[in-house]
Design a protein around this motif. Sequence first.
Motif, PDB file in Angstrom:
ATOM      1  N   SER A  66     -14.515   5.211   2.349  1.00 54.76           N
ATOM      2  CA  SER A  66     -14.092   5.234   3.750  1.00 54.76           C
ATOM      3  C   SER A  66     -15.256   4.736   4.573  1.00 54.76           C
ATOM      4  O   SER A  66     -16.365   5.269   4.456  1.00 54.76           O
ATOM      5  N   HIS A 104      -9.207  -1.300  10.070  1.00 55.78           N
ATOM      6  CA  HIS A 104      -9.463  -1.738  11.437  1.00 55.78           C
ATOM      7  C   HIS A 104     -10.938  -2.110  11.577  1.00 55.78           C
ATOM      8  O   HIS A 104     -11.713  -1.952  10.649  1.00 55.78           O
ATOM      9  N   HIS A 159      -2.408  -2.407  11.668  1.00 55.67           N
ATOM     10  CA  HIS A 159      -3.637  -2.758  10.947  1.00 55.67           C
ATOM     11  C   HIS A 159      -3.892  -4.265  11.041  1.00 55.67           C
ATOM     12  O   HIS A 159      -3.026  -5.066  10.699  1.00 55.67           O
ATOM     13  N   ARG A 186       0.809  -1.223   0.000  1.00 57.89           N
ATOM     14  CA  ARG A 186       0.000   0.000   0.000  1.00 57.89           C
ATOM     15  C   ARG A 186       0.845   1.278   0.000  1.00 57.89           C
ATOM     16  O   ARG A 186       0.328   2.382   0.113  1.00 57.89           O
ATOM     17  N   ARG A 194     -16.829   3.760   8.401  1.00 58.06           N
ATOM     18  CA  ARG A 194     -16.686   3.965   9.847  1.00 58.06           C
ATOM     19  C   ARG A 194     -17.864   3.312  10.559  1.00 58.06           C
ATOM     20  O   ARG A 194     -18.999   3.434  10.097  1.00 58.06           O
ATOM     21  N   GLY A 197      -8.568  -2.657   3.289  1.00 61.43           N
ATOM     22  CA  GLY A 197      -8.237  -3.152   4.621  1.00 61.43           C
ATOM     23  C   GLY A 197      -8.533  -2.097   5.663  1.00 61.43           C
ATOM     24  O   GLY A 197      -9.254  -1.137   5.389  1.00 61.43           O
ATOM     25  N   LYS A 221     -13.000   5.779  -4.006  1.00 59.73           N
ATOM     26  CA  LYS A 221     -12.388   5.319  -2.752  1.00 59.73           C
ATOM     27  C   LYS A 221     -13.489   5.379  -1.715  1.00 59.73           C
ATOM     28  O   LYS A 221     -14.210   6.383  -1.616  1.00 59.73           O
TER      29      LYS A 221
HETATM   30  P1  5GP Z   1      -9.615   6.031   5.560  1.00 53.33           P
HETATM   31  O1  5GP Z   1     -11.058   5.796   5.406  1.00 53.33           O
HETATM   32  O2  5GP Z   1      -9.333   7.109   6.556  1.00 53.33           O
HETATM   33  O3  5GP Z   1      -8.898   6.204   4.256  1.00 53.33           O
HETATM   34  O4  5GP Z   1      -9.008   4.701   6.168  1.00 53.33           O
HETATM   35  C1  5GP Z   1      -9.495   4.100   7.338  1.00 53.33           C
HETATM   36  C2  5GP Z   1      -8.545   2.998   7.757  1.00 53.33           C
HETATM   37  O5  5GP Z   1      -8.540   1.964   6.777  1.00 53.33           O
HETATM   38  C3  5GP Z   1      -7.101   3.455   7.887  1.00 53.33           C
HETATM   39  O6  5GP Z   1      -6.503   2.752   8.947  1.00 53.33           O
HETATM   40  C4  5GP Z   1      -6.491   3.074   6.565  1.00 53.33           C
HETATM   41  O7  5GP Z   1      -5.118   2.840   6.714  1.00 53.33           O
HETATM   42  C5  5GP Z   1      -7.273   1.819   6.179  1.00 53.33           C
HETATM   43  N1  5GP Z   1      -7.475   1.752   4.738  1.00 53.33           N
HETATM   44  C6  5GP Z   1      -8.167   2.643   3.969  1.00 53.33           C
HETATM   45  N2  5GP Z   1      -8.154   2.284   2.673  1.00 53.33           N
HETATM   46  C7  5GP Z   1      -7.430   1.151   2.591  1.00 53.33           C
HETATM   47  C8  5GP Z   1      -7.040   0.291   1.506  1.00 53.33           C
HETATM   48  O8  5GP Z   1      -7.370   0.511   0.332  1.00 53.33           O
HETATM   49  N3  5GP Z   1      -6.269  -0.792   1.836  1.00 53.33           N
HETATM   50  C9  5GP Z   1      -5.886  -1.063   3.125  1.00 53.33           C
HETATM   51  N4  5GP Z   1      -5.123  -2.153   3.354  1.00 53.33           N
HETATM   52  N5  5GP Z   1      -6.245  -0.289   4.157  1.00 53.33           N
HETATM   53  C10 5GP Z   1      -6.995   0.804   3.913  1.00 53.33           C
END
Ligand code: 5GP
Length: 339
Positions: free
Chosen positions: A282, A303, A122, A103, A284, A301, A280
Motif C-alpha cells: 500500500s 490514485h 480510479h 480486480r 501513500r 493501480g 501486497k
Molecule cells: P490500498 O493501499 O488501500 O489497498 O489501495 C489504495 C488505492 O489503490 C485504492 O484506491 C485501491 O483501489 C488501489 N489499489 C490497491 N491495490 C491495487 C491493485 O493491486 N490494483 C489496482 N488496480 N488498484 C489497486
Amino acid sequence: MNWKRNGIKTMTIKGNPESILAELKRLNRFLISVHVSPDGDALGSQLALMLALKKLHKSVELYNNDPVPEIYRFLPHADEIRIGSSLPETYDAYIVLDSDPSRTGFFQNSFPVGTLINIDHHITNEGVWPYTWLDPSASATGELIYRLILLLGVPIDREIALCLYTSIFTDTGSFRYTNTTPESMRIAATLLEYGVDPWLVTEQVYESFAFQRVQLLGHVLANIQRNPNGTIAWVVVTDDLYRKTGTTAQDTDNFVNFVRSVHGVEVAVLFRQTGDTQYKISLRSKGRIDLSGLAQLLGGGGHKNAAGATLNGLFEDVRDSVLVKLEHIVSLQLQKPAV
Ligand code: 5GP
Ligand code: MN
C-alpha cells in the motif's frame, strides 16, 4: 482524452452516465461486484446502487470475492452480499464498481455474455468494458452513484444516504485528502439531510477496532523504518505477526497512514504478507509525489496519493525493488516545481 504520464497511458473522464442509465432502465437482472478486499467506497456504492435498482423493481444480486470487513458490516443490507470465487448464475447485466473488471477476481480471463457496465474513479482503470463511466475527478465512486441515482429519478432514502455518505467519508479520509472537493462536501451535506448520523459512521469505521488490532499496530509501528533522508518510510506485517496477535489482513486497514504522518515523509509504504513469497504493498503520498504510475508499472493501480500492487518474491527482494523505484521517483518529482 488520453495522455501519458511516466510513460503509462492513463485516462481522464471516459464515457457518461446517460448510456448506462438507458441499460439500467431497459434490463431486469443485475449482478453488482466490486474489487477484492472491498473498502467503504466499494461497498457503499454497491449497496446504494442495489437499493436504488430495487426501487425500480429490478432483480439485483451482489457478489464479491472477499467478505465484508467487520467495520463495514453496519452498512444496511451488507449481509446480502454473497461471497465466492466464481459467479453462480448468468445475468442481463454485470456491473463492476470502484474497480477494473479484472480486480473483482471474476473477470480476469473472459468476460460474461451480457451488458457489461463499469463505473469507477480510479485513474489507472483501462476502461475496457463497453458501458464504461470513469471519472477520476470524483472523490469516490459513491459520488458517481449519487449522480446516477438522481438521473434514474429514484428518491434517495436514509439507507441509500448512509451507504453513499460512507463511500465519500472513507475515500476522502474523512474529508481531509486532496480529492475532497466542494462537490463532495455538497453531496455529503445533502446526504446528512436524509438523516445520516455522521458519528455513527465515524464510530463504526474508526473507533470500533478489536483490541488485538491495536496490539498489532503497536508491533508494526515499533519497527518503522525510513531512508537516510527521511522522505520514504515503511512498515511490514508478516504472517507471523498475524499469528502472534490473533489478527488478519483486515486489521491492517489504514496502518499506512500512521507511517505517512511522520514529519518529512513524502511516501509511506505498508508491506503486507499475503503468501509465503507474496506481498501486497500500500503506497501513500502527501501530495507532491504521484504514485499511480509506479503502482501500474508494478501490476497494480490506484490514485495519485494512494495506490497499491501485489508482488511476488522474498521479502528483502520485494522491499528493495520497491524502495529503489520509490527513491527514483521521489528524487525526480521533488525537483519539479509543484503544479
Ligand atoms: P490500498 O493501499 O488501500 O489497498 O489501495 C489504495 C488505492 O489503490 C485504492 O484506491 C485501491 O483501489 C488501489 N489499489 C490497491 N491495490 C491495487 C491493485 O493491486 N490494483 C489496482 N488496480 N488498484 C489497486
Ligand atoms: Mn474508491
